[in-house]
Design a protein around this motif. Sequence first.
Motif, PDB file in Angstrom:
ATOM      1  N   ASP A 160      11.452  38.267   2.226  1.00 34.46           N
ATOM      2  CA  ASP A 160      12.171  38.212   0.952  1.00 34.46           C
ATOM      3  C   ASP A 160      11.170  38.211  -0.201  1.00 34.46           C
ATOM      4  O   ASP A 160      10.586  37.184  -0.539  1.00 34.46           O
ATOM      5  N   PHE A 161      10.970  39.381  -0.786  1.00 33.48           N
ATOM      6  CA  PHE A 161      10.000  39.519  -1.868  1.00 33.48           C
ATOM      7  C   PHE A 161      10.434  38.793  -3.134  1.00 33.48           C
ATOM      8  O   PHE A 161       9.600  38.241  -3.849  1.00 33.48           O
ATOM      9  N   ALA A 162      11.711  38.792  -3.418  1.00 30.66           N
ATOM     10  CA  ALA A 162      12.194  38.141  -4.642  1.00 30.66           C
ATOM     11  C   ALA A 162      11.899  36.642  -4.627  1.00 30.66           C
ATOM     12  O   ALA A 162      11.484  36.067  -5.638  1.00 30.66           O
ATOM     13  N   THR A 163      12.084  36.008  -3.479  1.00 29.05           N
ATOM     14  CA  THR A 163      11.787  34.580  -3.371  1.00 29.05           C
ATOM     15  C   THR A 163      10.297  34.313  -3.523  1.00 29.05           C
ATOM     16  O   THR A 163       9.899  33.330  -4.147  1.00 29.05           O
ATOM     17  N   LEU A 209      11.460  45.079  -9.718  1.00 23.91           N
ATOM     18  CA  LEU A 209      11.208  43.659  -9.471  1.00 23.91           C
ATOM     19  C   LEU A 209       9.817  43.264  -9.962  1.00 23.91           C
ATOM     20  O   LEU A 209       9.647  42.236 -10.613  1.00 23.91           O
ATOM     21  N   ALA A 210       8.830  44.082  -9.679  1.00 29.92           N
ATOM     22  CA  ALA A 210       7.463  43.790 -10.128  1.00 29.92           C
ATOM     23  C   ALA A 210       7.362  43.852 -11.651  1.00 29.92           C
ATOM     24  O   ALA A 210       6.732  42.989 -12.272  1.00 29.92           O
ATOM     25  N   PHE A 211       7.978  44.865 -12.257  1.00 26.26           N
ATOM     26  CA  PHE A 211       7.926  44.982 -13.721  1.00 26.26           C
ATOM     27  C   PHE A 211       8.619  43.809 -14.398  1.00 26.26           C
ATOM     28  O   PHE A 211       8.151  43.299 -15.415  1.00 26.26           O
ATOM     29  N   HIS A 212       9.720  43.364 -13.840  1.00 27.93           N
ATOM     30  CA  HIS A 212      10.438  42.223 -14.408  1.00 27.93           C
ATOM     31  C   HIS A 212       9.584  40.957 -14.339  1.00 27.93           C
ATOM     32  O   HIS A 212       9.546  40.169 -15.288  1.00 27.93           O
ATOM     33  N   ASN A 213       8.893  40.757 -13.233  1.00 29.65           N
ATOM     34  CA  ASN A 213       8.046  39.570 -13.103  1.00 29.65           C
ATOM     35  C   ASN A 213       6.831  39.638 -14.006  1.00 29.65           C
ATOM     36  O   ASN A 213       6.362  38.605 -14.485  1.00 29.65           O
ATOM     37  N   ILE A 214       6.325  40.819 -14.261  1.00 33.74           N
ATOM     38  CA  ILE A 214       5.211  40.952 -15.208  1.00 33.74           C
ATOM     39  C   ILE A 214       5.677  40.574 -16.608  1.00 33.74           C
ATOM     40  O   ILE A 214       4.954  39.921 -17.365  1.00 33.74           O
ATOM     41  N   GLU A 215       6.915  40.948 -16.953  1.00 34.54           N
ATOM     42  CA  GLU A 215       7.458  40.551 -18.252  1.00 34.54           C
ATOM     43  C   GLU A 215       7.645  39.039 -18.329  1.00 34.54           C
ATOM     44  O   GLU A 215       7.466  38.444 -19.385  1.00 34.54           O
ATOM     45  N   LEU A 216       7.993  38.402 -17.215  1.00 34.58           N
ATOM     46  CA  LEU A 216       8.175  36.953 -17.208  1.00 34.58           C
ATOM     47  C   LEU A 216       6.861  36.195 -17.355  1.00 34.58           C
ATOM     48  O   LEU A 216       6.866  35.014 -17.717  1.00 34.58           O
ATOM     49  N   LEU A 217       5.739  36.852 -17.091  1.00 37.88           N
ATOM     50  CA  LEU A 217       4.440  36.192 -17.252  1.00 37.88           C
ATOM     51  C   LEU A 217       4.179  35.816 -18.705  1.00 37.88           C
ATOM     52  O   LEU A 217       3.381  34.922 -18.977  1.00 37.88           O
ATOM     53  N   ASP A 218       4.844  36.490 -19.637  1.00 41.21           N
ATOM     54  CA  ASP A 218       4.672  36.152 -21.056  1.00 41.21           C
ATOM     55  C   ASP A 218       5.118  34.723 -21.357  1.00 41.21           C
ATOM     56  O   ASP A 218       4.619  34.103 -22.292  1.00 41.21           O
ATOM     57  N   TYR A 219       6.036  34.200 -20.575  1.00 41.71           N
ATOM     58  CA  TYR A 219       6.528  32.843 -20.800  1.00 41.71           C
ATOM     59  C   TYR A 219       5.526  31.765 -20.378  1.00 41.71           C
ATOM     60  O   TYR A 219       5.741  30.595 -20.667  1.00 41.71           O
ATOM     61  N   THR A 220       4.458  32.155 -19.728  1.00 43.11           N
ATOM     62  CA  THR A 220       3.449  31.179 -19.302  1.00 43.11           C
ATOM     63  C   THR A 220       2.865  30.450 -20.508  1.00 43.11           C
ATOM     64  O   THR A 220       2.685  29.233 -20.480  1.00 43.11           O
ATOM     65  N   MET A 221       2.595  31.178 -21.572  1.00 43.59           N
ATOM     66  CA  MET A 221       2.036  30.541 -22.771  1.00 43.59           C
ATOM     67  C   MET A 221       3.051  29.614 -23.428  1.00 43.59           C
ATOM     68  O   MET A 221       2.684  28.594 -24.003  1.00 43.59           O
ATOM     69  N   VAL A 222       4.324  29.946 -23.332  1.00 45.80           N
ATOM     70  CA  VAL A 222       5.364  29.070 -23.888  1.00 45.80           C
ATOM     71  C   VAL A 222       5.383  27.750 -23.131  1.00 45.80           C
ATOM     72  O   VAL A 222       5.437  26.664 -23.734  1.00 45.80           O
ATOM     73  N   PHE A 223       5.335  27.825 -21.798  1.00 46.48           N
ATOM     74  CA  PHE A 223       5.325  26.600 -20.996  1.00 46.48           C
ATOM     75  C   PHE A 223       4.048  25.799 -21.216  1.00 46.48           C
ATOM     76  O   PHE A 223       4.073  24.566 -21.238  1.00 46.48           O
ATOM     77  N   PHE A 224       2.923  26.484 -21.374  1.00 50.40           N
ATOM     78  CA  PHE A 224       1.672  25.782 -21.655  1.00 50.40           C
ATOM     79  C   PHE A 224       1.757  25.055 -22.992  1.00 50.40           C
ATOM     80  O   PHE A 224       1.366  23.893 -23.107  1.00 50.40           O
ATOM     81  N   SER A 225       2.293  25.719 -24.003  1.00 48.72           N
ATOM     82  CA  SER A 225       2.423  25.106 -25.328  1.00 48.72           C
ATOM     83  C   SER A 225       3.385  23.927 -25.308  1.00 48.72           C
ATOM     84  O   SER A 225       3.126  22.888 -25.924  1.00 48.72           O
ATOM     85  N   ALA A 226       4.506  24.085 -24.593  1.00 50.78           N
ATOM     86  CA  ALA A 226       5.479  22.992 -24.508  1.00 50.78           C
ATOM     87  C   ALA A 226       4.885  21.784 -23.786  1.00 50.78           C
ATOM     88  O   ALA A 226       5.061  20.639 -24.213  1.00 50.78           O
ATOM     89  N   SER A 281       8.386  32.089  -6.308  1.00 43.93           N
ATOM     90  CA  SER A 281       7.461  31.020  -5.913  1.00 43.93           C
ATOM     91  C   SER A 281       6.129  31.139  -6.664  1.00 43.93           C
ATOM     92  O   SER A 281       5.570  30.131  -7.116  1.00 43.93           O
ATOM     93  N   TYR A 282       5.622  32.360  -6.789  1.00 47.97           N
ATOM     94  CA  TYR A 282       4.373  32.561  -7.530  1.00 47.97           C
ATOM     95  C   TYR A 282       4.528  32.168  -8.997  1.00 47.97           C
ATOM     96  O   TYR A 282       3.661  31.505  -9.568  1.00 47.97           O
ATOM     97  N   LEU A 283       5.644  32.577  -9.615  1.00 52.43           N
ATOM     98  CA  LEU A 283       5.875  32.221 -11.019  1.00 52.43           C
ATOM     99  C   LEU A 283       6.043  30.720 -11.189  1.00 52.43           C
ATOM    100  O   LEU A 283       5.538  30.133 -12.153  1.00 52.43           O
ATOM    101  N   LYS A 284       6.740  30.088 -10.257  1.00 53.36           N
ATOM    102  CA  LYS A 284       6.938  28.641 -10.333  1.00 53.36           C
ATOM    103  C   LYS A 284       5.599  27.908 -10.253  1.00 53.36           C
ATOM    104  O   LYS A 284       5.348  26.959 -11.005  1.00 53.36           O
ATOM    105  N   THR A 285       4.722  28.360  -9.374  1.00 51.85           N
ATOM    106  CA  THR A 285       3.402  27.740  -9.242  1.00 51.85           C
ATOM    107  C   THR A 285       2.591  27.917 -10.521  1.00 51.85           C
ATOM    108  O   THR A 285       1.975  26.962 -11.009  1.00 51.85           O
TER     109      THR A 285
END
Length: 106
Positions: free
Chosen positions: A16-19, A74-91, A23-27
């Motif tokens: 299951d690639f989506a899971t 799926l890969a392109f969508h997850n690359i777009e979600l990487l932008d939120y990493t800075m938001v979580f770091f700032s929060a 998991s990678y994004l959650k980490t």
Amino acid sequence: MTQKNLNKLYKYPKFDFATKYASYLKTLWSGAVFAPLLPSAMVLAIVGICVSYWIDKYVILRKRSRGVYHGPELAFHNIELLDYTMVFFSAGNAFFMSEVTGFNSW
């Protein structure tokens, strides 16, 4: 028992690639949130992702069947979600610094 039934019985489970992407994004996001509290959290998150990558690579090649084809979306969508990493770091930085210093400008 027919050959078709035996093939179905002994077929490896699908990967299951989506899971795994989740998991990678959650980490990564967990490391970003707790980085102000523990500066090595991002390093530990990256090491954890690298170890998980090599384990998943072995599992895909040796222990799993071909799963559902997701395409590059799926890969392109997850690359777009990487932008939120800075938001979580700032929060995380704002939350932990306000708790440590006692300064709350909100």
